[in-house]
Design a protein around this motif. Structure first.
Motif: not given
Length: 186
Positions: A34-39, A52-55, A71-74, A78-89
């Motif tokens: 995932i770091e590769r994408i953030i970078e 927007k990068l949606v994780l 993300c902060d260091d780079l 504001g361009h990255v959303g950490f959505e957390g776990w979501v139900d498969f549905e």
């Protein structure tokens, strides 16, 4: 994948105002890259400032904190959303809201021949995939013409930019992925 189940998933109203929406959907572990994408995001933002990068997913707290810190260091939080776990549905909504989805696994012995379900899920939802240049994933995207296999962080950025500029190509890759799932991987 079970296309009938995937096609019957409810479609939530997930809309992003960004021109380019890059999604990663899955577990957050170091070998997933995932770091590769953030970078790669600063390079993508140079070409497409409204990106927007949606994780979507979760993992060990220390690792997730390290991703947020990156993300902060780079200066891209504001361009990255950490959505957390979501139900498969709910995953259909994220795939269908994405310009591309990425599977950036590192080239390590444990992942060299990985073939994650998420590649077929993205293909089923007509979402072009950008994958690490690992033998099994590369073969799938090359054979099905459903995405691009790349090597390094900069190559991920270049692939996102390439597909971001070419809506026809994205559509062709997405349609080819869906057809492959219907014909071969269902």
């Amino acid at each position: 994948p079970d296309l009938e189940r995937l096609d019957q998933m409810p479609l939530a109203n997930i809309e992003y105002d960004e021109d380019i929406v890059i999604s990663y959907i899955g577990g957050f572990t170091p070998q997933r890259g995932i770091e590769r994408i953030i970078e790669s995001i600063p390079t993508v933002i140079e070409r497409f400032p409204n990106t927007k990068l949606v994780l979507v997913g979760n993992g060990v707290d220390n690792y997730v904190r390290s991703l947020r810190s990156l993300c902060d260091d780079l200066n891209i939080s504001g361009h990255v959303g950490f959505e957390g776990w979501v139900d498969f549905e709910q995953i259909r909504s994220y795939y269908e809201s994405s310009t591309v989805t990425v599977i950036p696994y590192y080239n390590r012995e444990a992942s060299k021949y990985a073939l994650p379900n998420k590649i077929f899920q993205a293909m089923a939802f007509k979402t072009p995939v950008i994958v690490s240049n690992l033998p099994t994933m590369k073969k799938i995207v090359d054979d099905t013409k459903s995405g691009i296999a790349v090597d390094e962080t900069e190559s991920f950025a270049e692939a996102v930019i390439e597909l971001g500029k070419d809506g026809n190509r994205r559509e062709n890759l997405g349609n080819a992925g869906r057809k492959a799932v219907e014909d071969e991987y269902n």
